[in-house]
Motif scaffolding. Sequence first.
Motif, mmCIF file in Angstrom:
data_model
loop_
_atom_site.group_PDB
_atom_site.id
_atom_site.type_symbol
_atom_site.label_atom_id
_atom_site.label_comp_id
_atom_site.label_asym_id
_atom_site.label_seq_id
_atom_site.Cartn_x
_atom_site.Cartn_y
_atom_site.Cartn_z
ATOM 1 N N LEU A 33 0.820 -1.209 0.000
ATOM 2 C CA LEU A 33 0.000 0.000 0.000
ATOM 3 C C LEU A 33 0.859 1.266 0.000
ATOM 4 O O LEU A 33 0.574 2.224 -0.725
ATOM 5 C CB LEU A 33 -0.924 0.001 1.222
ATOM 6 C CG LEU A 33 -2.102 -0.976 1.188
ATOM 7 C CD1 LEU A 33 -2.828 -0.964 2.525
ATOM 8 C CD2 LEU A 33 -3.051 -0.633 0.051
ATOM 9 N N ILE A 34 1.924 1.272 0.801
ATOM 10 C CA ILE A 34 2.825 2.432 0.851
ATOM 11 C C ILE A 34 3.510 2.618 -0.496
ATOM 12 O O ILE A 34 3.618 3.733 -1.011
ATOM 13 C CB ILE A 34 3.853 2.266 1.984
ATOM 14 C CG1 ILE A 34 3.158 2.360 3.349
ATOM 15 C CG2 ILE A 34 4.959 3.321 1.884
ATOM 16 C CD1 ILE A 34 4.022 1.959 4.513
ATOM 17 N N TRP A 35 3.959 1.514 -1.099
ATOM 18 C CA TRP A 35 4.629 1.596 -2.406
ATOM 19 C C TRP A 35 3.671 2.134 -3.472
ATOM 20 O O TRP A 35 4.053 2.998 -4.278
ATOM 21 C CB TRP A 35 5.140 0.216 -2.815
ATOM 22 C CG TRP A 35 5.827 0.215 -4.143
ATOM 23 C CD1 TRP A 35 7.102 0.613 -4.430
ATOM 24 C CD2 TRP A 35 5.255 -0.200 -5.400
ATOM 25 N NE1 TRP A 35 7.360 0.476 -5.769
ATOM 26 C CE2 TRP A 35 6.251 -0.019 -6.386
ATOM 27 C CE3 TRP A 35 4.005 -0.702 -5.763
ATOM 28 C CZ2 TRP A 35 6.028 -0.333 -7.720
ATOM 29 C CZ3 TRP A 35 3.784 -1.015 -7.099
ATOM 30 C CH2 TRP A 35 4.786 -0.826 -8.058
ATOM 31 N N LEU A 36 2.417 1.650 -3.475
ATOM 32 C CA LEU A 36 1.433 2.132 -4.447
ATOM 33 C C LEU A 36 1.143 3.615 -4.254
ATOM 34 O O LEU A 36 0.966 4.355 -5.231
ATOM 35 C CB LEU A 36 0.139 1.324 -4.327
ATOM 36 C CG LEU A 36 0.181 -0.115 -4.829
ATOM 37 C CD1 LEU A 36 -1.118 -0.836 -4.483
ATOM 38 C CD2 LEU A 36 0.435 -0.166 -6.327
ATOM 39 N N THR A 37 1.085 4.069 -3.011
ATOM 40 C CA THR A 37 0.837 5.481 -2.727
ATOM 41 C C THR A 37 1.962 6.350 -3.264
ATOM 42 O O THR A 37 1.729 7.392 -3.881
ATOM 43 C CB THR A 37 0.694 5.698 -1.208
ATOM 44 O OG1 THR A 37 -0.382 4.907 -0.730
ATOM 45 C CG2 THR A 37 0.413 7.165 -0.899
ATOM 46 N N ALA A 40 1.802 6.370 -7.065
ATOM 47 C CA ALA A 40 0.681 7.192 -7.535
ATOM 48 C C ALA A 40 1.050 8.667 -7.497
ATOM 49 O O ALA A 40 0.644 9.447 -8.370
ATOM 50 C CB ALA A 40 -0.557 6.938 -6.686
ATOM 51 N N HIS A 41 1.831 9.061 -6.497
ATOM 52 C CA HIS A 41 2.258 10.468 -6.399
ATOM 53 C C HIS A 41 3.213 10.822 -7.537
ATOM 54 O O HIS A 41 3.063 11.856 -8.194
ATOM 55 C CB HIS A 41 2.927 10.710 -5.052
ATOM 56 C CG HIS A 41 3.528 12.076 -4.917
ATOM 57 N ND1 HIS A 41 2.763 13.217 -4.737
ATOM 58 C CD2 HIS A 41 4.827 12.497 -4.967
ATOM 59 C CE1 HIS A 41 3.564 14.273 -4.675
ATOM 60 N NE2 HIS A 41 4.801 13.868 -4.800
ATOM 61 N N TYR A 42 4.200 9.967 -7.784
ATOM 62 C CA TYR A 42 5.205 10.281 -8.797
ATOM 63 C C TYR A 42 4.717 10.046 -10.226
ATOM 64 O O TYR A 42 5.204 10.664 -11.170
ATOM 65 C CB TYR A 42 6.486 9.474 -8.555
ATOM 66 C CG TYR A 42 7.305 9.999 -7.404
ATOM 67 C CD1 TYR A 42 8.052 11.164 -7.532
ATOM 68 C CD2 TYR A 42 7.306 9.352 -6.167
ATOM 69 C CE1 TYR A 42 8.797 11.661 -6.479
ATOM 70 C CE2 TYR A 42 8.042 9.840 -5.102
ATOM 71 C CZ TYR A 42 8.792 11.007 -5.268
ATOM 72 O OH TYR A 42 9.516 11.496 -4.220
ATOM 73 N N ASP A 43 3.756 9.140 -10.402
ATOM 74 C CA ASP A 43 3.252 8.829 -11.743
ATOM 75 C C ASP A 43 1.991 9.610 -12.092
ATOM 76 O O ASP A 43 1.399 9.381 -13.138
ATOM 77 C CB ASP A 43 2.958 7.326 -11.856
ATOM 78 C CG ASP A 43 4.214 6.490 -11.746
ATOM 79 O OD1 ASP A 43 5.315 7.033 -11.968
ATOM 80 O OD2 ASP A 43 4.103 5.288 -11.428
ATOM 81 N N ALA A 44 1.570 10.514 -11.231
ATOM 82 C CA ALA A 44 0.356 11.300 -11.500
ATOM 83 C C ALA A 44 0.554 12.166 -12.744
ATOM 84 O O ALA A 44 1.668 12.650 -13.004
ATOM 85 C CB ALA A 44 0.039 12.193 -10.304
ATOM 86 N N PRO A 45 -0.491 12.355 -13.550
ATOM 87 C CA PRO A 45 -0.344 13.193 -14.743
ATOM 88 C C PRO A 45 0.021 14.619 -14.358
ATOM 89 O O PRO A 45 -0.543 15.160 -13.410
ATOM 90 C CB PRO A 45 -1.732 13.129 -15.398
ATOM 91 C CG PRO A 45 -2.661 12.698 -14.309
ATOM 92 C CD PRO A 45 -1.859 11.841 -13.389
ATOM 93 N N PRO A 46 0.971 15.214 -15.061
ATOM 94 C CA PRO A 46 1.398 16.578 -14.703
ATOM 95 C C PRO A 46 0.313 17.608 -15.004
ATOM 96 O O PRO A 46 -0.463 17.450 -15.952
ATOM 97 C CB PRO A 46 2.623 16.809 -15.598
ATOM 98 C CG PRO A 46 2.395 15.915 -16.783
ATOM 99 C CD PRO A 46 1.688 14.700 -16.239
ATOM 100 N N ILE A 47 0.262 18.636 -14.183
ATOM 101 C CA ILE A 47 -0.646 19.754 -14.436
ATOM 102 C C ILE A 47 0.178 20.866 -15.069
ATOM 103 O O ILE A 47 1.093 21.392 -14.423
ATOM 104 C CB ILE A 47 -1.314 20.255 -13.142
ATOM 105 C CG1 ILE A 47 -2.078 19.120 -12.465
ATOM 106 C CG2 ILE A 47 -2.261 21.416 -13.443
ATOM 107 C CD1 ILE A 47 -2.721 19.518 -11.156
#
Length: 202
Positions: A33-37, A40-47
Amino acid sequence: MSTQSLSTEKSKSLSPWWRQGVILVLIIGFSVLIWLTVRAHYDAPPIPEKVIGPTGEVLFTQEDILAGQQVFLKYALMENGTIWGHGGYLGPDFSAEYLHALSEDADRLVAHEMYGRSWEELTPGEQSAVRVHVQQSLKKNRYDPQTRVLHFTQAEVTSFERQVAKWGVHFSNPTTSGGLPARYISDPQELRSLTAFFAWTA
């Protein structure tokens, strides 16, 4: 005590390894769960900082996208429609609807650019050629990670401006907005910011 009674007592007692098993499952589960979190933060689409058109005009900014997200939350639109398939099912999937309208707008614009005729006047073969061109154009990544600027084509600019008005109509008419009250969102700036948010999610 008889041999049968001793064997019954042993069968009822828990193995001493159950604690280790539970602890191991917890460690592995929370680690995943920590790894996925983190991913998800680093792979989020850029704004993007800015979204600009082909002539360099600023269409909307990062602040507009974030403001549109706040409009989305303010009016609880996740209870009505969805973004990326997450939300309610009374209204549309806003990101998919934006992308569908964009592809239709692009088809019309490219039809005039390629053949000098309206989409409806094209032959099936010409329409297929336009669709292929539009698909390739929309799939192209025009985001510059160095400058954090997203470049829109003329078709995307035209569609964005048209969809600001389209979503205004959608949220003003209860018969098309999945049971929302009439004129649910009517502020022009909120509608523009919300459309910017939809454009980013698409």
